[in-house]
Design an enzyme around this catalytic site. Structure first.
Site, PDB file in Angstrom:
ATOM      1  N   CYS A   1      20.598  87.378  95.041  1.00  4.95           N
ATOM      2  CA  CYS A   1      19.446  86.271  94.910  1.00  4.95           C
ATOM      3  C   CYS A   1      19.103  86.055  96.432  1.00  4.95           C
ATOM      4  CB  CYS A   1      19.916  84.812  94.322  1.00  4.95           C
ATOM      5  SG  CYS A   1      20.657  85.122  92.665  1.00  4.95           S
TER       6      CYS A   1
ATOM      7  N   ARG B   1      14.844  90.368  96.823  1.00  9.91           N
ATOM      8  CA  ARG B   1      16.274  90.159  96.528  1.00  9.91           C
ATOM      9  C   ARG B   1      16.443  89.660  94.884  1.00  9.91           C
ATOM     10  NH1 ARG B   1      19.865  90.189 100.769  1.00  9.91           N
ATOM     11  NH2 ARG B   1      21.604  88.937  99.338  1.00  9.91           N
TER      12      ARG B   1
ATOM     13  N   TRP C   1      17.858  86.342  90.799  1.00  8.21           N
ATOM     14  CA  TRP C   1      18.014  87.585  90.141  1.00  8.21           C
ATOM     15  C   TRP C   1      19.268  87.319  89.162  1.00  8.21           C
ATOM     16  CZ3 TRP C   1      21.550  91.681  89.114  1.00  8.21           C
ATOM     17  CH2 TRP C   1      21.002  92.799  88.701  1.00  8.21           C
TER      18      TRP C   1
ATOM     19  N   ASN D   1      24.376  82.434  95.999  1.00  3.34           N
ATOM     20  CA  ASN D   1      24.204  83.668  95.758  1.00  3.34           C
ATOM     21  C   ASN D   1      25.475  84.442  96.015  1.00  3.34           C
ATOM     22  OD1 ASN D   1      23.319  86.590  95.917  1.00  3.34           O
ATOM     23  ND2 ASN D   1      23.422  86.767  97.974  1.00  3.34           N
ATOM     24  N   GLY D   2      25.855  84.836  94.650  1.00  2.00           N
ATOM     25  CA  GLY D   2      27.341  85.563  94.334  1.00  2.00           C
ATOM     26  C   GLY D   2      27.615  85.221  92.978  1.00  2.00           C
TER      27      GLY D   2
ATOM     28  N   GLU E   1      16.514 112.319  94.302  1.00  6.45           N
ATOM     29  CA  GLU E   1      15.818 111.261  94.837  1.00  6.45           C
ATOM     30  C   GLU E   1      14.628 111.261  94.341  1.00  6.45           C
ATOM     31  OE1 GLU E   1      16.723 108.660  96.484  1.00  6.45           O
ATOM     32  OE2 GLU E   1      14.851 108.013  97.217  1.00  6.45           O
TER      33      GLU E   1
ATOM     34  N   LYS F   1      13.258 107.641  92.475  1.00  9.37           N
ATOM     35  CA  LYS F   1      11.981 106.877  92.913  1.00  9.37           C
ATOM     36  C   LYS F   1      11.018 106.597  91.818  1.00  9.37           C
ATOM     37  CE  LYS F   1      13.018 105.776  95.766  1.00  9.37           C
ATOM     38  NZ  LYS F   1      14.085 105.661  96.820  1.00  9.37           N
TER      39      LYS F   1
ATOM     40  N   GLU G   1      12.331 104.093  89.185  1.00 14.80           N
ATOM     41  CA  GLU G   1      12.613 102.885  89.517  1.00 14.80           C
ATOM     42  C   GLU G   1      11.216 101.963  89.662  1.00 14.80           C
ATOM     43  OE1 GLU G   1      13.916 103.266  94.199  1.00 14.80           O
ATOM     44  OE2 GLU G   1      14.464 101.563  93.146  1.00 14.80           O
TER      45      GLU G   1
ATOM     46  N   HIS H   1      21.777 124.854  80.567  1.00 19.48           N
ATOM     47  CA  HIS H   1      23.132 124.360  80.166  1.00 19.48           C
ATOM     48  C   HIS H   1      22.888 122.999  79.345  1.00 19.48           C
ATOM     49  CE1 HIS H   1      24.824 127.414  82.156  1.00 19.48           C
ATOM     50  NE2 HIS H   1      24.326 127.008  83.450  1.00 19.48           N
TER      51      HIS H   1
ATOM     52  N   LYS I   1      16.898  94.405  96.179  1.00 16.76           N
ATOM     53  CA  LYS I   1      16.923  95.179  97.203  1.00 16.76           C
ATOM     54  C   LYS I   1      18.574  95.500  97.792  1.00 16.76           C
ATOM     55  CE  LYS I   1      15.211  97.672 100.902  1.00 16.76           C
ATOM     56  NZ  LYS I   1      14.444  98.909 100.407  1.00 16.76           N
TER      57      LYS I   1
END
Ligand code: AGP
Length: 594
Positions: A2, A27, A71, A97-98, A467, A471, A474, A490, A589
């Site tokens: 957060c 965040r 968040w 935050n935590g 990557e 991208k 997300e 396979h 982020k």
């Protein structure tokens, strides 16, 4: 995961708190709130974005306050679960935050003692514990409360009638911003850049008292001095500068980022950091540890280092690395993290150090946790990256890895000179991609109509495919998978049909013929193919449905230009779908929890 802020100074706190919170929305942004100490404590919070809460809240009086953008990890997003949280008397406000892992036990004890809880969050035990221990000194009460807490925290605490904020951190980032007759607390630097670039980073288990004229930090009860840092970022760098989204702006900054990073590293290929000091065990192998996009940079780095140094390189996901035994003898370790705050990467760094390894960190954020715990730090010069999707920081990490590998390379001088020339031309090469993006935009918009997409590559472009898929998924919410091209047959071939496009990253290296065969096989299964090929390549065009031509670069550098194309592809697909590109759902982020 957060964003928290605190303000004490000579201005009304409310607009400052909201401005700082808006800059921290990367965040988390499922709810937010502020508490301002004026006539008592005014609390305003809701399941809203910051911009929406701003419109709803009346002007609050008071020049001291705390704020939070959330968040959700413990308790669904709701007005009740939004921070700040108060004690029973409504005098103490806390933003956190935590994660407090023993909160249920503490909540039970406090309930038995007569405390009453209003939310499902772990955080709410904090104001109640502080209330329980308060005997006239807020910092002492906070210190006592924190002794009961297990888990991680960055907190800012406000008490009615006291002209100070109390801050503390453990395993979650927290900075103090130093202003003129005003001071700030925040999870991250961009939050306060509108007001100051003077920053003090709190260390593990620091407890600080912030007034409008200064800060006092204690560690285990003793006053301690922490160094002040001047942040080389301007507030403009943390703004959109006319672009629709931060992501698009950050993609367009990449020529500058490459140039600045190279300027920072010097004119000649020479060691920029003393890796030799880490080779005291006689290095026989290297280990890269990272998460997400930075992990993909590590995978590209593996190819570069193995080719230029002739040394075996292992690349590990930090989140996995921490959970199984490791053989690390004679291994040099490099951790890669844009934010320098990723919990898994920090844990891996500590674990490596406990096992006697020296750790080099590659990071973008001066003064971040990783830079303070690593034995050596190599900074990238990407500037603040706001969009949740990493773009310019990935390219900057690649440039750092190229430079590092080249400066310790066993390749001959002629080859290194050629590489240096190519590296120096890269800003222009990337600019060419950005100047000719209309075809990429068309392809991105075409992909927006599909629900499942594969990205394939080989060799040094296999991580580029990973990557590219990350991208796309997300920011556009399209299911995308990155695959080594030869692996499709396979298993994933079973999924290929006309509704499953494949984006193929084709490089003119030793993988070229094999990639052509893979594309043929895919076309036989009826799947549309979008191929990234070097300018002038004719053969792929005959097979692919769409071709995106990229400028030629020395083979080893193809990941840079190809990645920029895939970033744009993802961006335009997400834009077509109307997604909230900079703040994708459920993501933040900095991932400061394991
Ligand atoms: C990707 O776009 C993400 N931002 C994410 O995968 C990110 O790379 C990961 O969380 C690691 O972050 P770091 O580089 O700050 O450690």
């Amino acid at each position: 995961m957060c964003g928290i802020v605190g303000y004490i100074g000579n201005k009304p706190a409310q607009p400052v708190l909201f401005k700082c919170l808006a800059r921290l929305e990367y965040r988390g942004y499922d709810s937010c709130g502020i508490a301002v100490a004026g006539n008592g404590i005014d609390l305003q919070k809701d399941r809203l974005r910051v911009g929406e809460l701003v419109k709803k809240v009346p002007l609050l009086e008071g020049m001291t306050g705390v704020g939070h953008t959330r968040w959700a990890t413990c308790g669904e997003p709701s007005a009740a679960n939004a921070h700040p949280h108060l004690d029973c008397s409504g005098c103490i406000a806390v933003v956190h935050n935590g994660i407090i892992s023993n909160f249920q036990e503490l909540q039970q004890q406090l309930t038995d003692e007569g405390h009453h809880f209003l939310s499902q969050t772990d955080t709410e035990v904090l104001p109640h514990l502080i209330e329980k221990y308060y005997q006239g000194n807020l910092e002492e009460a906070v210190a006592a409360a924190l002794k009961d807490i297990e888990g991680s925290y960055a907190i800012v605490v406000l008490r009615e009638g006291e002209s100070k904020l109390v801050v503390a951190r453990k395993d979650s980032p927290l900075i103090v911003g130093i202003g003129d007759q005003e001071n700030f607390a925040a999870s991250d630097v961009p939050a306060i850049l509108d007001y100051t670039n003077r920053v003090v980073y709190l260390e593990e288990e620091d407890i600080g008292v912030i007034t409008n004229s200064g800060i006092e930090i204690r560690q285990n009860g003793s006053v301690i001095r922490r160094k002040e840092h001047k942040i080389p970022w301007s507030v403009d760098e943390a703004q959109k500068a006319g672009y629709e989204h931060f992501m698009l702006k950050e993609i367009h900054e990449q020529p500058r980022v490459i140039r600045d990073t190279l300027i920072g590293y010097g004119h000649e290929i020479a060691p920029i950091i003393d890796l030799e000091s880490m080779r005291d065990t006689g290095t026989e192998a290297m280990l890269f540890v990272a998460c997400g996009t930075s992990y993909h940079a590590g995978l590209v780095g593996k190819c570069i280092f193995e080719e230029l140094l002739g040394i075996p390189v292992r690349v590990e996901l930090a989140s996995e690395f921490n959970y199984y035994p490791q053989t690390l003898a004679k291994t040099m370790s490099i951790v890669i993290t844009q934010s320098g705050e990723t919990a898994d990467t920090i844990k891996a760094t500590r674990r490596l150090q406990e096992k006697g390894c020296h750790v080099l960190a590659i990071t973008n954020v001066v003064g971040s946790t990783i830079s303070r715990i690593a034995d050596l730090t190599l900074y990238t010069q990407a500037g603040p990256e706001i969009s949740v999707a990493s773009t310019k920081s990935f390219i900057a990490e690649l440039v750092a890895l190229y430079w590092l590998a080249m400066s310790y390379s066993i390749a001959d001088i002629k080859r290194l000179a050629d590489m240096l020339m190519t590296l120096r031309q890269l800003p222009n090469t990337v600019q060419q991609v950005l100047d000719n993006k209309s075809g990429i935009k068309q392809c991105g918009e075409y992909l927006a109509g599909y629900d499942n997409i594969f990205f394939i590559g080989r060799g040094i472009n296999y991580p580029v495919a990973l990557e590219g898929a990350l991208k796309l998924k997300e920011i556009s919410y399209i299911h995308a998978e990155g695959y080594a091209a030869g692996e499709l047959k396979h298993g994933p071939f079973a999924l290929l049909d006309k509704d499953t496009p494949v984006v193929a990253v084709v490089a003119k290296d030793n993988t070229y013929e094999a990639m052509l065969n893979n594309i043929r096989e895919i076309k036989t299964r009826g799947a549309p193919v979008i191929a990234l090929v070097e300018n002038g390549d004719e053969s792929v065009g005959e097979m692919a449905d769409f071709v995106i031509s990229v400028p030629k670069v020395g083979l080893i550098f193809s990941p840079i230009v190809n990645s920029v194309v895939l970033q744009l592809l993802a961006y335009y697909a997400a834009e077509k779908r109307g997604c909230p590109i900079d703040f994708p759902r459920n993501l933040a982020k900095s991932v400061t929890v394991e």
